[in-house]
Design a protein around this motif. Structure first.
Motif, PDB file in Angstrom:
ATOM      1  N   TRP A  80       0.537  -0.826  -0.294  1.00  0.00           N
ATOM      2  CA  TRP A  80      -0.004  -0.129   0.127  1.00  0.00           C
ATOM      3  C   TRP A  80       0.701   1.081  -0.094  1.00  0.00           C
ATOM      4  N   THR A  81       2.422   1.346   0.493  1.00  0.00           N
ATOM      5  CA  THR A  81       3.214   2.539   0.182  1.00  0.00           C
ATOM      6  C   THR A  81       3.485   2.024  -0.530  1.00  0.00           C
ATOM      7  N   THR A  82       4.223   1.112  -1.566  1.00  0.00           N
ATOM      8  CA  THR A  82       5.065   1.016  -2.587  1.00  0.00           C
ATOM      9  C   THR A  82       4.128   0.813  -3.566  1.00  0.00           C
ATOM     10  N   VAL A  83       3.042   0.578  -3.874  1.00  0.00           N
ATOM     11  CA  VAL A  83       2.518   0.067  -5.192  1.00  0.00           C
ATOM     12  C   VAL A  83       1.109   1.457  -4.598  1.00  0.00           C
ATOM     13  N   ASP A  84       0.954   2.306  -6.019  1.00  0.00           N
ATOM     14  CA  ASP A  84      -0.304   2.363  -5.848  1.00  0.00           C
ATOM     15  C   ASP A  84      -1.223   1.861  -5.826  1.00  0.00           C
ATOM     16  N   ARG A  88      -3.971   2.068  -3.847  1.00  0.00           N
ATOM     17  CA  ARG A  88      -5.632   2.108  -3.228  1.00  0.00           C
ATOM     18  C   ARG A  88      -5.730   2.780  -3.981  1.00  0.00           C
ATOM     19  N   ASN A  89      -5.577   4.292  -4.878  1.00  0.00           N
ATOM     20  CA  ASN A  89      -5.895   5.468  -6.200  1.00  0.00           C
ATOM     21  C   ASN A  89      -6.106   3.971  -7.510  1.00  0.00           C
ATOM     22  N   GLY A  90      -5.236   3.124  -7.302  1.00  0.00           N
ATOM     23  CA  GLY A  90      -5.331   2.138  -8.751  1.00  0.00           C
ATOM     24  C   GLY A  90      -6.763   1.417  -8.718  1.00  0.00           C
ATOM     25  N   ALA A 124      -1.198  10.152 -13.955  1.00  0.00           N
ATOM     26  CA  ALA A 124      -1.155   9.310 -12.653  1.00  0.00           C
ATOM     27  C   ALA A 124      -2.575   9.230 -11.593  1.00  0.00           C
ATOM     28  N   GLU A 125      -3.071  10.157 -11.992  1.00  0.00           N
ATOM     29  CA  GLU A 125      -3.842  10.725 -10.722  1.00  0.00           C
ATOM     30  C   GLU A 125      -5.206   9.463 -11.426  1.00  0.00           C
ATOM     31  N   ARG A 145      -4.708   6.581 -13.103  1.00  0.00           N
ATOM     32  CA  ARG A 145      -4.862   5.128 -13.856  1.00  0.00           C
ATOM     33  C   ARG A 145      -5.700   4.097 -12.799  1.00  0.00           C
ATOM     34  N   ALA A 192      -0.947   0.133 -12.757  1.00  0.00           N
ATOM     35  CA  ALA A 192      -0.286   0.394 -11.277  1.00  0.00           C
ATOM     36  C   ALA A 192       0.608  -0.492 -11.220  1.00  0.00           C
TER      37      ALA A 192
END
Length: 308
Positions: A85-89, A91-93, A249-250, A252, A257
């Protein structure tokens, strides 16, 4: 004359009260001998479950062990599910994927059932051309449409002075153009099997076409609607090509991701295999839950039109 009496031998029943299958029934329903049938089932289970188990074991294994080719984990690293959850985006994906694909599934199923109702129940000029066009559109590879769709959206954005590429709704419209032909064709096949007598009875009672569609056709067509919606959902969920071009980036999706995270791991150091496998499993959870929830509708929808 001597009267003959017929003797009826009662059939054995199971514990639940159902008749027990006879030897003839079992021979008819069984296509393969039992040893061969068991062997085929075991082989299929191994082929299907082996990759899933490997991903599951690798998600809790160390990166060094996975790089060495170890199947079973030598030491547990459950913290991989927390680190992603910190190394890969992710949550947003996941949020973008659920919003875009869910909207595409709902809109595609709604438009498909209305379009299919008109194509099946009404005769008009060009009806066969539309049906053939829907079938022909499914044979066009999506990769050929990437550049035309991008140029079209860029031209419209320049003419209107608004941002289109990089937004969620632009990606949803892109998926909708590819999902609608298949969804409509599925609903056409399903609605052909519904009896016309129910609609004729409702029309005699004074019901309008819209009321017949919403009160009779839609409740009876839930299996077909669910199938068309799920396939539209999976079309966007598994897509990487269009999502990587039409998003930023927002906006994706989860698939992009994962692709970006995998690309950043290329190099001389050992990649973060555990976190990559954990992220892949988390991205697969919504699809598995979707299938489990709508499983009973899928069976009826996929077999619609097979028997007349």
């Amino acid at each position: 004359m001597t009267a003959t009496r017929s003797i009826v031998v009662p059939r054995a029943v199971n514990r639940g009260g159902r008749p027990a299958p006879t030897r003839r029934d079992s021979d008819v329903t069984r296509l393969l001998p039992r040893p061969l049938l068991v062997t085929v089932i075991v082989v299929l289970l191994v082929v299907v479950l082996a990759p899933v188990l490997y991903i599951l074991f690798a998600s809790v294994n160390s990166d060094v062990s996975v790089a060495k080719g170890a199947f079973f984990p030598t030491e547990l690293h459950l913290d991989n599910y927390l680190k992603i959850w910190t190394t890969v985006d992710l949550r947003n994906g996941l949020l973008n994927s659920v919003l875009v694909c869910g909207a595409v599934a709902i809109v595609s199923a709604a438009i498909a059932v209305m379009t299919a109702y008109v194509l099946v129940r009404y005769a008009f000029k060009g009806r066969l051309t539309v049906l053939r066009g829907l079938l022909a559109l499914q044979s066009i590879p999506g990769t050929l449409m990437l550049l035309p769709v991008f140029v079209l959206f860029a031209s419209v954005a320049t003419a209107l002075g608004i941002q289109i590429i990089g937004t969620r709704w632009a990606l949803g419209i892109t998926y909708l153009t590819f999902a609608l032909p298949f969804s409509t064709w599925v609903m056409v096949t399903y609605l052909r099997g519904l009896p016309r007598e129910l609609e004729e009875a409702a029309r005699i009672d004074g019901a309008s076409s819209f009321r017949i569609l919403t009160r009779i056709v839609v409740p009876l067509s839930w299996p077909g609607i669910v199938v068309s919606g799920i396939f539209a959902f999976l079309l966007g969920w598994n897509d990487v090509l269009f999502a990587s071009v039409m998003t930023n980036a927002e906006s994706r999706t989860a698939a992009v991701a994962l692709q970006v995270f995998g690309a950043t791991q290329e190099g001389g150091a050992i990649p973060l295999y555990g976190q990559m496998m954990a992220a892949s499993l988390i991205c697969a959870v919504p699809v598995v839950v979707l299938y489990l929830v709508f499983q009973r509708y899928l069976v009826g929808g996929l077999t619609a039109g097979g028997v007349k």
